[in-house]
Design an enzyme around this catalytic site. Structure first.
Site, PDB file in Angstrom:
ATOM      1  N   SER A  42      -6.664  -0.014  -0.321  1.00  0.00           N
ATOM      2  CA  SER A  42      -5.488  -0.819   0.011  1.00  0.00           C
ATOM      3  C   SER A  42      -5.676  -1.577   1.314  1.00  0.00           C
ATOM      4  O   SER A  42      -6.598  -1.300   2.103  1.00  0.00           O
ATOM      5  CB  SER A  42      -4.234   0.056   0.123  1.00  0.00           C
ATOM      6  N   ILE A  43      -4.763  -2.515   1.547  1.00  0.00           N
ATOM      7  CA  ILE A  43      -4.780  -3.280   2.797  1.00  0.00           C
ATOM      8  C   ILE A  43      -4.535  -2.381   4.003  1.00  0.00           C
ATOM      9  O   ILE A  43      -4.917  -2.711   5.129  1.00  0.00           O
ATOM     10  CB  ILE A  43      -3.723  -4.406   2.758  1.00  0.00           C
ATOM     11  N   LYS A  44      -3.957  -1.214   3.777  1.00  0.00           N
ATOM     12  CA  LYS A  44      -3.659  -0.328   4.895  1.00  0.00           C
ATOM     13  C   LYS A  44      -4.908   0.292   5.507  1.00  0.00           C
ATOM     14  O   LYS A  44      -4.837   0.888   6.594  1.00  0.00           O
ATOM     15  CB  LYS A  44      -2.676   0.761   4.452  1.00  0.00           C
ATOM     16  N   ASP A  45      -6.059   0.138   4.854  1.00  0.00           N
ATOM     17  CA  ASP A  45      -7.305   0.537   5.504  1.00  0.00           C
ATOM     18  C   ASP A  45      -7.506  -0.273   6.778  1.00  0.00           C
ATOM     19  O   ASP A  45      -8.014   0.226   7.780  1.00  0.00           O
ATOM     20  CB  ASP A  45      -8.497   0.308   4.580  1.00  0.00           C
ATOM     21  N   ALA A  48      -5.086   1.083   9.410  1.00  0.00           N
ATOM     22  CA  ALA A  48      -5.580   2.366   9.907  1.00  0.00           C
ATOM     23  C   ALA A  48      -6.745   2.169  10.868  1.00  0.00           C
ATOM     24  O   ALA A  48      -6.799   2.779  11.946  1.00  0.00           O
ATOM     25  CB  ALA A  48      -6.003   3.247   8.730  1.00  0.00           C
TER      26      ALA A  48
END
Length: 338
Positions: A42-45, A48
């Protein structure tokens, strides 16, 4: 040879793909950045990694320390996988309303997962507040042992998107971008990408696609944090203005109902082979609206944030969709007959 050194080095540099249906509908070139291609899915990598690198640089996260975060799922997955690759323990607090697929994905990473009731941010039981308190308790016992990522109000989130996602989009479109649109949860992606694009091409139109039930579109349009309706979409929308969202250079904003976005999720899979989550449907709906707003011949970019497999039991479950009075495409009904 093109070799990435580790998990962190594999984050970003995702492909840009032309969305055939959205482009044909609008007479524009509608492109989507395939953020589901990040190593954690996901883009949340990116979020993070940006938070973690900033914490390491500042000395807030020490070798062998513990990462603590409150998340709807994807940021937690990214943090836990990064933690595993860099020798950190990870503790995640998460609303118990999130998809079973995301909860299981987090547990598989080895993260310690604490499910809490889904309550408004003003409630001290909100998952972000629980995570902050857990961090404080760990540091009281062992000073400096834990770090609270604080994705909503830690502007390292926005800054990392401004430094990576925005430049990638600009280069991939050779600067010929007229509009960028996406949904937002923390505000980091929209604000960071918007800031970069505006700095390099001031005429770019930046738009917010907000799920029904979120207050942000109304806030952009009227200055009032007022939410209407509801959505089955996870991980986006908000009832407050975060530090990341504050001062985001937004020109337009729309509230997108599930009845508009969900058929786009299904069509992307059935017609273009792209299996994406609910937030991607909201994003594509926003891209179509922005393309129509600007007129034919423009170049619009949005994001495919994560994969639909993380929401299988909701987005691709005819029984669930019918229970919410949402449309079920014929091919899905045939695949899962009653």
């Amino acid at each position: 040879m093109d070799i990435r050194q580790d998990f962190a080095d594999a984050v970003g540099r995702t492909p840009l793909i032309r969305l055939r249906r959205a482009s044909e509908l609008t007479g524009c070139d509608v492109f989507a950045k395939c953020e589901f291609a990040n190593p954690g899915g996901s883009i949340k990598d990116r979020t993070a990694l940006g938070l973690l690198l900033d914490a390491e640089k500042a000395g807030a996260l020490r070798p062998g320390g513990t990462i603590v975060e409150g998340t709807a799922g994807n940021t937690g997955i990214g943090l836990a996988l990064l933690g595993a690759s860099r020798g950190y323990r990870t503790i995640i607090t998460m609303p118990n309303t999130q998809s079973r697929e995301k909860i299981d994905a987090l547990r598989v990473t080895g993260a310690e997962v604490h499910l809490v009731p889904a309550v408004p941010y003003a409630n001290p039981g909100h998952y972000a507040h629980v995570a902050r308190r857990m961090t404080e308790e760990l540091n009281e016992r062992t000073p400096g042992s834990a770090w609270f990522a604080n994705q909503f109000d830690n502007t390292a989130n926005r800054d990392f998107h401004e430094a990576t996602t925005g430049p990638e989009i600009f280069v991939q479109t050779a600067g010929r971008i007229d509009g960028f649109v996406c949904s937002t949860g923390t505000g980091g992606t929209l604000a960071g990408v918007g800031r970069y694009l505006k700095a390099n091409k001031p005429g770019v139109c930046v738009a917010l696609a907000d799920p029904a039930g979120s207050a942000l579109a109304n806030y952009v349009n009227t200055g009032e944090l007022k939410a209407e309706g509801g959505s089955i979409t996870e991980g986006i929308g908000s009832s407050r203005v975060t530090a990341n969202f504050k001062d985001a250079p937004i020109n337009l904003a729309w509230s997108i109902a599930d009845a508009e976005s969900l058929p786009l999720v299904h069509a992307l899979l059935a017609e273009e082979g792209l299996n994406v989550g609910g937030s991607s449907g909201v994003n594509v709906a926003g891209a179509i609206r922005l393309a129509r707003e600007l007129g034919k011949g423009h170049t619009i970019v949005t994001l495919l944030a994560d994969a639909g497999t993380r929401y299988q039991a909701k987005l691709f479950n005819p029984e669930f969709l019918r229970s919410k009075d949402l449309p079920v495409p014929e091919w899905l009904a045939r695949a899962f007959p009653q």
